[in-house]
Design a protein around this motif. Structure first.
Motif, PDB file in Angstrom:
ATOM      1  N   LEU A 197       0.827  -1.203   0.000  1.00 26.50           N
ATOM      2  CA  LEU A 197       0.000   0.000   0.000  1.00 26.50           C
ATOM      3  C   LEU A 197       0.862   1.253   0.000  1.00 26.50           C
ATOM      4  O   LEU A 197       1.920   1.283   0.647  1.00 26.50           O
ATOM      5  CB  LEU A 197      -0.907   0.023   1.233  1.00 26.50           C
ATOM      6  N   ALA A 198       0.413   2.278  -0.688  1.00 27.66           N
ATOM      7  CA  ALA A 198       1.054   3.590  -0.608  1.00 27.66           C
ATOM      8  C   ALA A 198       0.502   4.287   0.631  1.00 27.66           C
ATOM      9  O   ALA A 198      -0.694   4.564   0.714  1.00 27.66           O
ATOM     10  CB  ALA A 198       0.755   4.400  -1.859  1.00 27.66           C
ATOM     11  N   ILE A 199       1.365   4.543   1.603  1.00 33.02           N
ATOM     12  CA  ILE A 199       0.929   5.113   2.879  1.00 33.02           C
ATOM     13  C   ILE A 199       1.179   6.614   2.856  1.00 33.02           C
ATOM     14  O   ILE A 199       2.321   7.068   2.817  1.00 33.02           O
ATOM     15  CB  ILE A 199       1.680   4.477   4.064  1.00 33.02           C
ATOM     16  N   SER A 200       0.111   7.389   2.868  1.00 29.96           N
ATOM     17  CA  SER A 200       0.247   8.850   2.940  1.00 29.96           C
ATOM     18  C   SER A 200      -0.799   9.375   3.912  1.00 29.96           C
ATOM     19  O   SER A 200      -1.876   8.790   4.062  1.00 29.96           O
ATOM     20  CB  SER A 200       0.075   9.500   1.566  1.00 29.96           C
ATOM     21  N   LYS A 217      -3.323  14.611  16.952  1.00 28.38           N
ATOM     22  CA  LYS A 217      -2.751  13.339  17.422  1.00 28.38           C
ATOM     23  C   LYS A 217      -2.398  12.446  16.238  1.00 28.38           C
ATOM     24  O   LYS A 217      -1.346  11.796  16.230  1.00 28.38           O
ATOM     25  CB  LYS A 217      -3.739  12.633  18.349  1.00 28.38           C
ATOM     26  N   GLN A 218      -3.272  12.417  15.240  1.00 28.75           N
ATOM     27  CA  GLN A 218      -3.000  11.565  14.087  1.00 28.75           C
ATOM     28  C   GLN A 218      -1.808  12.079  13.288  1.00 28.75           C
ATOM     29  O   GLN A 218      -0.981  11.291  12.812  1.00 28.75           O
ATOM     30  CB  GLN A 218      -4.235  11.492  13.185  1.00 28.75           C
ATOM     31  N   THR A 219      -1.697  13.401  13.144  1.00 31.54           N
ATOM     32  CA  THR A 219      -0.552  13.960  12.433  1.00 31.54           C
ATOM     33  C   THR A 219       0.747  13.648  13.167  1.00 31.54           C
ATOM     34  O   THR A 219       1.765  13.313  12.540  1.00 31.54           O
ATOM     35  CB  THR A 219      -0.722  15.481  12.257  1.00 31.54           C
ATOM     36  N   ALA A 220       0.721  13.727  14.486  1.00 31.22           N
ATOM     37  CA  ALA A 220       1.898  13.356  15.275  1.00 31.22           C
ATOM     38  C   ALA A 220       2.247  11.892  15.052  1.00 31.22           C
ATOM     39  O   ALA A 220       3.432  11.535  14.935  1.00 31.22           O
ATOM     40  CB  ALA A 220       1.640  13.631  16.758  1.00 31.22           C
ATOM     41  N   ALA A 221       1.231  11.029  14.976  1.00 28.65           N
ATOM     42  CA  ALA A 221       1.474   9.606  14.730  1.00 28.65           C
ATOM     43  C   ALA A 221       2.069   9.386  13.346  1.00 28.65           C
ATOM     44  O   ALA A 221       2.977   8.557  13.164  1.00 28.65           O
ATOM     45  CB  ALA A 221       0.172   8.827  14.877  1.00 28.65           C
ATOM     46  N   HIS A 222       1.576  10.135  12.354  1.00 26.26           N
ATOM     47  CA  HIS A 222       2.143  10.034  11.011  1.00 26.26           C
ATOM     48  C   HIS A 222       3.623  10.427  11.036  1.00 26.26           C
ATOM     49  O   HIS A 222       4.466   9.732  10.457  1.00 26.26           O
ATOM     50  CB  HIS A 222       1.376  10.946  10.050  1.00 26.26           C
ATOM     51  N   GLN A 223       3.924  11.534  11.693  1.00 30.70           N
ATOM     52  CA  GLN A 223       5.314  11.975  11.746  1.00 30.70           C
ATOM     53  C   GLN A 223       6.197  10.959  12.452  1.00 30.70           C
ATOM     54  O   GLN A 223       7.320  10.681  12.015  1.00 30.70           O
ATOM     55  CB  GLN A 223       5.397  13.327  12.450  1.00 30.70           C
ATOM     56  N   LYS A 224       5.702  10.380  13.524  1.00 28.16           N
ATOM     57  CA  LYS A 224       6.468   9.378  14.279  1.00 28.16           C
ATOM     58  C   LYS A 224       6.837   8.189  13.402  1.00 28.16           C
ATOM     59  O   LYS A 224       7.898   7.570  13.581  1.00 28.16           O
ATOM     60  CB  LYS A 224       5.666   8.916  15.489  1.00 28.16           C
ATOM     61  N   ASN A 225       5.981   7.886  12.440  1.00 28.76           N
ATOM     62  CA  ASN A 225       6.209   6.741  11.563  1.00 28.76           C
ATOM     63  C   ASN A 225       6.763   7.130  10.196  1.00 28.76           C
ATOM     64  O   ASN A 225       6.802   6.297   9.284  1.00 28.76           O
ATOM     65  CB  ASN A 225       4.899   5.967  11.383  1.00 28.76           C
ATOM     66  N   VAL A 271       5.523   9.177   7.949  1.00 33.23           N
ATOM     67  CA  VAL A 271       4.498   9.292   6.903  1.00 33.23           C
ATOM     68  C   VAL A 271       4.198  10.769   6.656  1.00 33.23           C
ATOM     69  O   VAL A 271       3.805  11.482   7.581  1.00 33.23           O
ATOM     70  CB  VAL A 271       3.205   8.558   7.311  1.00 33.23           C
ATOM     71  N   LYS A 272       4.378  11.219   5.428  1.00 31.32           N
ATOM     72  CA  LYS A 272       4.117  12.616   5.101  1.00 31.32           C
ATOM     73  C   LYS A 272       2.609  12.886   5.051  1.00 31.32           C
ATOM     74  O   LYS A 272       1.834  12.055   4.589  1.00 31.32           O
ATOM     75  CB  LYS A 272       4.755  12.980   3.764  1.00 31.32           C
ATOM     76  N   VAL A 273       2.217  14.052   5.524  1.00 31.38           N
ATOM     77  CA  VAL A 273       0.823  14.489   5.487  1.00 31.38           C
ATOM     78  C   VAL A 273       0.715  15.570   4.414  1.00 31.38           C
ATOM     79  O   VAL A 273       1.277  16.654   4.561  1.00 31.38           O
ATOM     80  CB  VAL A 273       0.368  15.031   6.858  1.00 31.38           C
ATOM     81  N   THR A 274      -0.005  15.270   3.327  1.00 35.04           N
ATOM     82  CA  THR A 274      -0.017  16.177   2.178  1.00 35.04           C
ATOM     83  C   THR A 274      -1.419  16.630   1.775  1.00 35.04           C
ATOM     84  O   THR A 274      -1.564  17.421   0.838  1.00 35.04           O
ATOM     85  CB  THR A 274       0.621  15.489   0.956  1.00 35.04           C
ATOM     86  N   ARG A 275      -2.439  16.154   2.482  1.00 35.96           N
ATOM     87  CA  ARG A 275      -3.810  16.389   2.014  1.00 35.96           C
ATOM     88  C   ARG A 275      -4.718  16.806   3.163  1.00 35.96           C
ATOM     89  O   ARG A 275      -4.605  16.298   4.279  1.00 35.96           O
ATOM     90  CB  ARG A 275      -4.349  15.106   1.375  1.00 35.96           C
ATOM     91  N   VAL A 276      -5.633  17.734   2.863  1.00 37.10           N
ATOM     92  CA  VAL A 276      -6.737  18.069   3.767  1.00 37.10           C
ATOM     93  C   VAL A 276      -8.030  17.644   3.076  1.00 37.10           C
ATOM     94  O   VAL A 276      -8.276  18.024   1.926  1.00 37.10           O
ATOM     95  CB  VAL A 276      -6.780  19.571   4.094  1.00 37.10           C
ATOM     96  N   GLY A 277      -8.840  16.848   3.767  1.00 40.83           N
ATOM     97  CA  GLY A 277     -10.124  16.421   3.226  1.00 40.83           C
ATOM     98  C   GLY A 277     -11.264  17.067   3.994  1.00 40.83           C
ATOM     99  O   GLY A 277     -11.224  17.125   5.232  1.00 40.83           O
ATOM    100  N   VAL A 278     -12.265  17.552   3.278  1.00 37.76           N
ATOM    101  CA  VAL A 278     -13.418  18.195   3.910  1.00 37.76           C
ATOM    102  C   VAL A 278     -14.679  17.419   3.536  1.00 37.76           C
ATOM    103  O   VAL A 278     -15.105  17.429   2.373  1.00 37.76           O
ATOM    104  CB  VAL A 278     -13.562  19.666   3.483  1.00 37.76           C
ATOM    105  N   MET A 279     -15.274  16.734   4.504  1.00 39.10           N
ATOM    106  CA  MET A 279     -16.528  16.035   4.292  1.00 39.10           C
ATOM    107  C   MET A 279     -17.694  17.016   4.398  1.00 39.10           C
ATOM    108  O   MET A 279     -17.574  18.077   4.999  1.00 39.10           O
ATOM    109  CB  MET A 279     -16.679  14.915   5.325  1.00 39.10           C
ATOM    110  N   ALA A 280     -18.826  16.626   3.803  1.00 32.67           N
ATOM    111  CA  ALA A 280     -20.044  17.459   3.838  1.00 32.67           C
ATOM    112  C   ALA A 280     -19.763  18.887   3.380  1.00 32.67           C
ATOM    113  O   ALA A 280     -20.230  19.854   3.969  1.00 32.67           O
ATOM    114  CB  ALA A 280     -20.650  17.461   5.244  1.00 32.67           C
ATOM    115  N   ALA A 281     -19.003  19.010   2.296  1.00 34.98           N
ATOM    116  CA  ALA A 281     -18.561  20.329   1.848  1.00 34.98           C
ATOM    117  C   ALA A 281     -19.632  21.115   1.104  1.00 34.98           C
ATOM    118  O   ALA A 281     -19.484  22.330   0.904  1.00 34.98           O
ATOM    119  CB  ALA A 281     -17.325  20.185   0.947  1.00 34.98           C
TER     120      ALA A 281
END
Length: 285
Positions: free
Chosen positions: A98-101, A130-138, A140-150
């Motif tokens: 899997l591509a993990i991003s 908390k999730q972004t911190a977990a990504h950084q710890k592992n 994993v780059k964070v490159t996207r913002v998703g907006v539900m119910a937009a």
């Protein structure tokens, strides 16, 4: 036709989003067979499963078995969904396939956030930290913002573009706090409220504020407008689109089903005019 983009990336989410809403159980082997069949159609991006709480989403109790069982096709990008560090750790076990991003997922509707995630917007922002911190710890780059119910919500009604902009700004602020660089914003019509006019207003508002970001759309076909909405996005230069293969897909808790914009129908406005990256002969299988 010069106002339309020459290339469109379709991100297939049918396996992940479709299987989670169907009454089950669906045999793991059937899920694997569909994922492998989709890879033969010319698709280059397929989201295969959700690493989520199986009590809340029992349709993905076999996520590990599916991730283990499918045979990846060279040149196809496979992804999964998760909402917390537990889900991330489950996905990381399949980093070879899997591509993990990472992404920061928020809802423009506070009411929907409570219904779907059991936490309001403020609590969800903290969860994304908390999730972004977990990504950084592992790593994993964070490159996207998703907006539900937009574009609208069954629980909160119409969603103004200004609220979408504020939600994106909150997500970007979390990314900045952790030194992450966001390149993509995805606007999701989670419950099928979008119209071409709402698409135009929402995309224009985000683009005016952040012209450097690539904007993607996730559209549902509840009122039969998904193709028209996709065309409105194309005219605005949107080149990133998610589209499940069948009309079964929906978020687990939006109050009623919201059939998505099916991949062959979504690609039709592109393929008919040779704009899509997927040949017409394969995208319509």
């Amino acid at each position: 036709m010069a106002d339309l983009p020459p290339h469109v990336d379709i991100f297939e989410e049918g396996p992940r989003e479709g299987f989670q809403i169907e009454p089950g159980p669906i045999p793991t082997a059937d899920k694997v067979a569909l994922i492998e069949a989709l890879a033969e159609t010319g698709l280059r991006h397929i989201q295969i499963c959700s690493f989520v709480n199986t009590r809340l989403v029992p349709g993905w109790a076999d996520a590990e078995a599916v991730a283990t069982g499918f045979r990846p096709k060279p040149g196809v990008h496979y992804a999964a969904l998760w909402f917390n560090e537990t889900g991330l750790n489950r996905a990381l076990a399949f980093a070879g396939k899997l591509a993990i991003s990472g992404s920061i997922s928020l809802a423009a509707s506070n009411a929907f956030s409570i219904k779907n995630l059991n936490r309001g917007h403020a609590e969800n922002l903290e969860a994304m930290r908390k999730q972004t911190a977990a990504h950084q710890k592992n790593g994993v780059k964070v490159t996207r913002v998703g907006v539900m119910a937009a574009f609208g919500c069954n629980y909160q009604g119409d969603i103004a573009p200004e609220l979408v902009v504020r939600t994106v700004a909150d997500g970007l602020a979390v990314a900045t706090e952790f030194g992450e660089t966001i390149t993509d914003v995805s606007l999701a019509d989670t419950m099928g409220w979008a119209t071409p006019t709402r698409i135009e207003r929402g995309v224009a508002a985000v683009r005016e504020r952040w012209p450097e970001l690539r904007i993607g759309l996730h559209l549902h076909d509840t009122r039969g407008l998904a193709v028209a909405n996709a065309h409105a996005g194309l005219r605005l230069g949107v080149t990133n689109s998610t589209a499940p293969w069948a009309a079964s897909a929906a978020a687990p808790s939006p109050g009623r089903r919201a059939p998505p914009a099916i991949s062959p129908r979504r690609s039709w406005p592109c393929c008919a005019r040779r704009w899509a990256s997927i040949p017409a002969s394969t995208s319509m299988r």
